[in-house]
Design a protein around this motif. Structure first.
Motif, PDB file in Angstrom:
ATOM      1  N   LEU A   1       0.869  -1.275  -0.190  1.00 64.06           N
ATOM      2  CA  LEU A   1       0.026   0.505   0.242  1.00 64.06           C
ATOM      3  C   LEU A   1       1.215   1.012  -0.206  1.00 64.06           C
ATOM      4  CD1 LEU A   1      -3.478  -0.097  -0.231  1.00 64.06           C
ATOM      5  CD2 LEU A   1      -2.406  -2.248   0.565  1.00 64.06           C
ATOM      6  N   LEU A   2       0.445   1.624  -1.343  1.00 68.94           N
ATOM      7  CA  LEU A   2       1.831   2.858  -1.403  1.00 68.94           C
ATOM      8  C   LEU A   2       0.438   3.962  -0.655  1.00 68.94           C
ATOM      9  CD1 LEU A   2       3.571   2.281  -4.346  1.00 68.94           C
ATOM     10  CD2 LEU A   2       4.219   1.922  -1.511  1.00 68.94           C
ATOM     11  N   LEU A   3       0.848   5.444   0.275  1.00 63.98           N
ATOM     12  CA  LEU A   3      -0.135   5.821   0.734  1.00 63.98           C
ATOM     13  C   LEU A   3       0.381   7.580   0.751  1.00 63.98           C
ATOM     14  CD1 LEU A   3      -1.256   3.956   3.485  1.00 63.98           C
ATOM     15  CD2 LEU A   3      -2.606   3.813   1.033  1.00 63.98           C
ATOM     16  N   ALA A   4      -0.682   8.722   0.007  1.00 61.09           N
ATOM     17  CA  ALA A   4       0.027  10.158   0.473  1.00 61.09           C
ATOM     18  C   ALA A   4      -1.176  10.146   1.432  1.00 61.09           C
ATOM     19  CB  ALA A   4      -0.465  10.537  -1.473  1.00 61.09           C
ATOM     20  N   TYR A   5      -0.946  11.532   2.115  1.00 62.21           N
ATOM     21  CA  TYR A   5      -1.830  12.000   2.964  1.00 62.21           C
ATOM     22  C   TYR A   5      -1.121  13.441   3.251  1.00 62.21           C
ATOM     23  CZ  TYR A   5      -1.646   7.933   5.801  1.00 62.21           C
ATOM     24  OH  TYR A   5      -2.318   6.103   6.422  1.00 62.21           O
ATOM     25  N   GLY A   6      -1.534  14.521   2.763  1.00 56.56           N
ATOM     26  CA  GLY A   6      -2.053  16.149   3.019  1.00 56.56           C
ATOM     27  C   GLY A   6      -1.444  16.372   4.361  1.00 56.56           C
ATOM     28  N   GLY A   7      -1.696  15.694   5.351  1.00 59.48           N
ATOM     29  CA  GLY A   7      -1.265  16.227   7.009  1.00 59.48           C
ATOM     30  C   GLY A   7      -0.498  15.355   7.265  1.00 59.48           C
ATOM     31  N   GLY A   8      -0.404  15.681   8.630  1.00 57.63           N
ATOM     32  CA  GLY A   8       0.683  14.123   9.366  1.00 57.63           C
ATOM     33  C   GLY A   8       0.713  13.838  10.571  1.00 57.63           C
ATOM     34  N   TYR A   9       0.285  12.376  10.604  1.00 62.89           N
ATOM     35  CA  TYR A   9      -0.203  11.178  11.218  1.00 62.89           C
ATOM     36  C   TYR A   9       1.111  10.380  11.659  1.00 62.89           C
ATOM     37  CZ  TYR A   9      -4.173  13.243   8.748  1.00 62.89           C
ATOM     38  OH  TYR A   9      -5.450  14.106   8.351  1.00 62.89           O
ATOM     39  N   THR A  10       1.822  10.746  11.808  1.00 58.62           N
ATOM     40  CA  THR A  10       2.523   9.582  12.767  1.00 58.62           C
ATOM     41  C   THR A  10       2.892   9.253  14.041  1.00 58.62           C
ATOM     42  OG1 THR A  10       4.339  11.417  12.574  1.00 58.62           O
ATOM     43  CG2 THR A  10       4.991  10.007  11.108  1.00 58.62           C
ATOM     44  N   PRO A  11       3.147   8.351  14.329  1.00 61.22           N
ATOM     45  CA  PRO A  11       2.301   7.911  16.028  1.00 61.22           C
ATOM     46  C   PRO A  11       3.056   9.534  16.386  1.00 61.22           C
ATOM     47  CG  PRO A  11       4.099   6.165  14.602  1.00 61.22           C
ATOM     48  CD  PRO A  11       4.650   7.447  13.336  1.00 61.22           C
ATOM     49  N   GLY A  12       1.887   9.625  17.770  1.00 61.44           N
ATOM     50  CA  GLY A  12       2.230  10.661  18.240  1.00 61.44           C
ATOM     51  C   GLY A  12       2.174  12.284  17.822  1.00 61.44           C
TER      52      GLY A  12
END
Ligand SMILES: Cc1cc2nc3c(=O)[nH]c(=O)nc-3n(C[C@H](O)[C@H](O)[C@H](O)COP(=O)(O)O)c2cc1C
Length: 218
Positions: A134-145
């Motif tokens: 799965l190759l995904l692109a997110y406009g925002g940031g959703y990394t842990p924390g």
């Protein structure tokens, strides 16, 4: 099993980051397998229909009791399911839209999850250990924390489908913060976004190599 099944979902044809990740994956694939067969479905440009009553009944009614509409809906489902089951590996590129996957990808998932064919509910699974990327692109940031981490329903949902239920060999590569260069207030995240995209492009290539080597030794 003979082909790579490649699915793109971004509604955008130019400047799509998820498509760029898929292109990086495909470049490695083409180098290693110049004559390899690829089945490409561009759901962003050419979406498939949402699952409807005819599609559901096509799996429940005996063939002789089906209307022409139900038979046609069943034929499409068969085509999509066969494309998935016959793939030696699957790569799906997708944006995050409104905190989840695009409806085009959900439509494809609804069409291919067929009880007794792809969904076995605990029985032997035909897609067990199949490499799915799965190759995904997110406009925002959703990394842990990150403050928005828990709003991301893309990955959790895709895990339920491809890991919990289909038991595939699942891997995620994600470029985050792709809107940093365009959305006011995200200016300070531009460097982080560039880093995330660079890492994701390298990870997409690396994943392609890993899948190819696992297929070579299988
Ligand atoms: C209709 C739409 C909805 C979006 N919703 C979100 C969202 O909920 N969260 C987010 O982080 N980014 C959101 N974005 C931004 C995209 O995730 C981002 O632009 C991503 O890079 C799109 O993928 P692409 O570059 O492959 O087209 C949205 C973009 C569009 C066009």
């Amino acid at each position: 099993m003979s082909h790579l099944l490649h699915i793109d979902c971004s509604a955008v044809s130019q400047g799509s980051v998820s498509r760029e990740l898929a292109a990086a994956f495909r470049k490695v694939w083409a180098e290693e397998r110049p004559d390899g067969q690829v089945v490409h479905r561009d759901l962003g440009a050419d979406g498939i229909p949402h699952l409807d009553e005819a599609g559901i009944l096509s799996q429940l009614l005996p063939a002789e009791a089906q209307s022409p509409e139900q038979k046609a809906a069943g034929a499409l489902r068969d085509e999509l399911v066969n494309e998935l089951l016959d793939a030696e590996a699957v790569v799906i590129s997708s944006p995050m839209y409104n905190w989840t996957i695009p409806s085009t990808l959900k439509a494809w998932i609804d069409q291919v999850l067929v009880a007794g064919r792809t969904l076995t509910f605990g029985g032997p699974n035909p897609l067990e250990n199949r490499p799915v990327t799965l190759l995904l692109a997110y406009g925002g940031g959703y990394t842990p924390g990150a403050p928005q981490e828990k709003l991301n329903t893309v990955e959790p949902y895709l895990r339920v489908v491809f890991d919990t239920n289909l038991n595939t060999d699942l891997s995620f590569v994600t470029a985050q913060l792709t809107l940093a260069g365009t959305v006011p207030g995200m200016e300070n995240l531009v460097d982080m976004a560039a880093e995330s995209k660079k890492d994701a492009l390298a990870a997409a290539e690396e994943r392609a190599r890993k899948v190819l080597s696992s297929l070579a030794t299988a």
